[in-house]
Design an enzyme around this catalytic site. Structure first.
Site, PDB file in Angstrom:
ATOM      1  CG  HIS A  16      -1.904  -1.113   1.618  1.00  0.00           C
ATOM      2  ND1 HIS A  16      -2.453  -1.583   2.294  1.00  0.00           N
ATOM      3  CD2 HIS A  16      -2.423  -2.283   0.715  1.00  0.00           C
ATOM      4  CE1 HIS A  16      -2.753  -2.573   2.125  1.00  0.00           C
ATOM      5  NE2 HIS A  16      -3.003  -3.738   0.693  1.00  0.00           N
ATOM      6  CG  HIS A  74      -7.063  -3.493  -1.417  1.00  0.00           C
ATOM      7  ND1 HIS A  74      -6.882  -1.901  -0.029  1.00  0.00           N
ATOM      8  CD2 HIS A  74      -6.829  -4.240  -0.888  1.00  0.00           C
ATOM      9  CE1 HIS A  74      -5.465  -2.613  -0.127  1.00  0.00           C
ATOM     10  NE2 HIS A  74      -5.457  -3.689  -0.722  1.00  0.00           N
ATOM     11  CG  HIS A 133      -0.336  -9.723  -3.064  1.00  0.00           C
ATOM     12  ND1 HIS A 133       0.026  -7.959  -3.183  1.00  0.00           N
ATOM     13  CD2 HIS A 133      -0.753  -9.763  -1.226  1.00  0.00           C
ATOM     14  CE1 HIS A 133      -1.467  -7.351  -2.292  1.00  0.00           C
ATOM     15  NE2 HIS A 133      -1.322  -8.003  -1.017  1.00  0.00           N
TER      16      HIS A 133
END
Ligand SMILES: [Zn+2]
Length: 305
Positions: free
Chosen positions: A78, A235, A262
């Site tokens: 983030h 997100h 990821h």
């Protein structure tokens, strides 16, 4: 000319790690041109700065980790997304623990702090990774790919068998302003039914309704509800941007993802780097104005020279 950027001065952030549950203090400090992003653990004596790039990624389960073993730094995505989102290329980041603080589960706090701090232009041009050919990775029905495109675009689809999420798709045209308005505030999310299992695995010890959207089998539990109707896929775009920023340069190309995470984002970056014919690295001054215009900062962010 569009210059590489760093912070105008140090930003200090205190918060808790989502997975470790430990309180950590992070200092994000200005750095010279071509320094990139380097993370240093200050709680481990003698620990050296680790350059954050796609090949230094260790674990990718539930978060992106830089490095391996006891000096690893978890949950960098983030923060990295926000640095990319504000066009920042260089920063030295010190943390007195194993994880970047989760804040509210989105990039909003980092945007707020960096806006307050201001940004400094460095006396060197940005470079872009220009995608020349399709590069694709697939795993278990999930996939992600790069394709040529003049500017950075992220087309993301997520699928969850949950009545609040179902299938969500969002196409994000990168500009700093779009990033701040449409992506940065989107929070991470999880399911109440998974909480016990994740805690048994030593994860999300710091998780709460203050730093994630949490759903029971039917609805969002958080009393404040959602920030966007499709906050979940937004997100995913935040995570994707943070993960692909580990290529080390701004990107001129399209990224399409389907049920990605990821691990897949990192595999995609590594495959691109292993396919030299699929990209070239180009100074920003050789690119079209629209590529540079995407990095104009919205009003209210001070630029120091
Ligand atoms: Zn995330």
């Amino acid at each position: 000319m569009i210059y590489q950027r760093t912070l105008a001065k140090e930003v200090k952030v205190t918060g808790i790690g989502l997975h470790s549950g430990r309180k950590v203090t992070m200092r994000v400090q200005p750095a010279d041109a071509d320094y990139g992003f380097q993370f240093k653990r200050t709680d481990i004596p003698g620990s050296l700065p680790m350059r954050a790039d796609a090949r230094s990624v260790g674990a990718t389960e539930n978060a992106t980790t830089i490095g391996q073993g006891r000096e690893a730094i978890h949950t960098v995505e983030h923060l990295l997304a926000v640095l990319y989102g504000l066009g920042i290329n260089n920063a030295h980041i010190e943390i007195d623990g194993p994880e970047v603080p989760i804040m509210d589960g989105s990039g909003a706090s980092f945007v707020f702090l960096l806006k307050e701090t201001g940004i400094r232009n460095l006396n060197k041009s940005k470079k872009f990774i220009v995608i020349l050919d399709t590069v694709r990775v697939e795993k278990d029905g999930k996939w992600a790919q790069f394709d040529p495109h003049p500017t950075l675009m992220i087309d993301s689809t997520i699928v969850f068998a949950h009545p609040v999420i179902k299938t969500q798709r969002e196409v994000f045209d990168f500009t700093c302003e779009n990033f701040i308005n449409e992506i940065a505030r989107a929070r991470t999310f999880g399911f109440a039914r998974d909480v016990d299992m994740l805690k048994r695995k030593g994860l999300i010890k710091g998780g709460s309704l203050d730093n994630a959207i949490v759903m029971d089998d039917f609805k969002v539990i958080n009393p404040e509800g959602l920030r966007f109707g499709n906050e979940f896929v937004r997100h995913k775009i935040l995570d994707t941007l943070g993960d692909v920023s580990l290529l080390g340069h701004e990107i001129a190309g399209k990224i399409t993802t389907f049920k990605s995470g990821h691990n897949l984002h990192n595999l995609l970056c590594r495959k691109l780097l292993d396919t030299p014919a699929a990209f070239e690295i180009v100074s920003a001054s050789n690119l079209k104005a629209e590529v540079r215009d995407a990095f104009k900062l919205p009003q209210g962010i001070a630029i120091a020279h």
